[in-house]
Design an enzyme around this catalytic site. Structure first.
Site, short mmCIF file in Angstrom:
data_model
loop_
_atom_site.label_atom_id
_atom_site.label_comp_id
_atom_site.label_asym_id
_atom_site.label_seq_id
_atom_site.Cartn_x
_atom_site.Cartn_y
_atom_site.Cartn_z
N TYR A 168 1.00 -1.26 -0.01
CA TYR A 168 0.00 0.03 0.02
C TYR A 168 0.92 1.12 0.21
O TYR A 168 2.05 1.38 0.57
CB TYR A 168 -0.92 0.13 1.04
N GLU A 169 0.16 2.53 -0.52
CA GLU A 169 1.11 3.71 -0.70
C GLU A 169 1.86 4.21 0.59
O GLU A 169 2.72 4.63 0.32
CB GLU A 169 0.07 4.70 -1.29
N SER A 170 1.36 3.74 1.74
CA SER A 170 1.85 4.38 2.81
C SER A 170 3.24 3.72 3.23
O SER A 170 4.08 3.91 4.19
CB SER A 170 0.85 4.16 4.13
#
Length: 265
Positions: A53-55
Site C-alpha cells: 500500500y502507498e503508505s
C-alpha cells in the site's frame, strides 16, 4: 441477486478481479474495490501474493479492509514498513511492482483515469480525492488492472481531468512518450471483463458476467462498446469465494462500527 448462489453484481466484480491475481504477484493496492479484490485473492488462491500500500506497508495481510492507506491495520500486519520515498523510488520506480490495481471515478476507453475533479477544474461540480500515487503507479507498474462499477457518469468518452495515464490517445501513445510498461491490461466491472485491443488499445469486452446482456453493458457505458468476436461468460463465484468475500466484509463492518462508536464515546 444473480445465479444459484445469489451473488450481487459487485460481488461478481470483486471476485472476477481477484481471480486475475497470481500467487507470485507483487501488487500495489488501491483503496476500495481494488483492496477487496486483492485481499480475496490472498485469502483464496494466492496466499503468497505480496500486497503493498502507498503508505509504505509491504507484505501486509489485513484482517479487515483498510479505510485508507494510513489505516493501522496495514502497518500492524505488514512484513515491514518503509518510508514513502523508498516505496516509490526503490519498489515502484525500480520496476519491482508486477501489478498496479487502481479504481477510477471517471475512465475513458483507453484506460485513462480521472480521480481529481468532475467538471471544470477551477470550478468543479465535484472535487475528488486526487491522484495520490496513482499517476506514478499507472506508469511504473508492469501492468495495470482497473476495477469499477459501470455507469455513464463513470465510463465516459472524454475524462474531465487527466489524473493517471492509461493508453493516452490509443495505439502506441505510451511508447511514443517513452513509457515502457504495459499500462492497463484488464478492466473488471460489475457487468463484464474488458481487455485492450492489441493494436488500438481500446478496451473491448471479452467476457460477460452471468445473466448480463450486451445491451446492459452498452446502456451503462458512455462510449460505443466493442465486443470480442469470441465472447465468453465469466464463471460464477464459487461458494468459497463468496464466503471469503462476505466474511471479510462482515469483519470490516464490525471493526469500523466499533471504531466509530469508540470515537463517539
Amino acid at each position: 441477486m444473480s445465479g444459484s448462489l445469489g451473488f450481487t453484481p459487485n460481488e461478481m466484480m470483486t471476485i472476477a478481479a481477484s481471480r486475475a491475481l497470481k500467487n507470485d504477484d507483487v501488487c500495489f493496492v488501491g483503496i476500495g474495490a481494488p483492496s477487496a479484490a486483492c485481499n480475496v485473492a490472498r485469502l483464496t488462491h494466492a496466499p503468497d501474493i505480496t500486497l503493498i500500500y502507498e503508505s509504505g506497508t509491504i507484505g501486509t495481510a489485513p484482517d479487515v479492509l483498510p479505510l485508507s492507506i494510513g489505516d493501522g491495520e496495514l502497518c500492524e500486519t505488514a512484513v515491514t514498513t518503509v518510508a514513502v520515498p523508498e516505496m516509490f523510488r526503490y519498489w515502484l520506480q525500480g520496476g519491482r511492482i508486477s501489478i498496479g490495481f487502481l479504481g477510477a471515478a471517471q475512465l475513458d476507453k483507453f484506460g485513462n483515469i480521472n480521480t481529481t475533479a468532475i467538471g471544470d477544474y477551477a470550478h468543479p461540480k465535484t472535487r475528488l480525492p486526487g491522484g495520490g500515487g496513482a499517476p506514478e503507479i499507472a506508469t511504473s507498474s508492469r501492468k495495470i488492472y482497473i476495477t469499477m462499477a459501470q455507469s455513464k457518469r463513470g465510463m465516459v468518452e472524454t475524462i474531465d481531468f487527466f489524473t493517471s495515464f492509461g493508453h493516452g490517445e490509443g495505439g502506441d501513445h505510451r511508447k511514443r512518450l517513452g513509457i515502457e510498461t504495459a499500462g492497463p491490461t484488464l478492466l473488471v466491472t460489475d457487468l463484464a471483463i474488458w481487455k485492450p485491443d492489441p493494436v488500438t488499445k481500446e478496451f473491448t469486452v471479452v467476457s460477460l458476467h452471468p445473466g448480463v446482456s450486451r445491451e446492459q453493458v452498452q446502456a451503462t457505458c458512455g462510449w460505443t462498446v466493442k465486443f470480442a468476436a469470441a465472447l465468453d461468460e465469466t464463471p460464477a463465484p464459487t461458494e468459497l469465494e463468496l464466503k471469503t468475500l462476505r466474511d471479510l466484509q462482515a469483519r470490516t463492518k464490525a471493526a469500523h462500527e466499533g471504531t466509530a462508536k469508540g470515537k463517539a464515546a
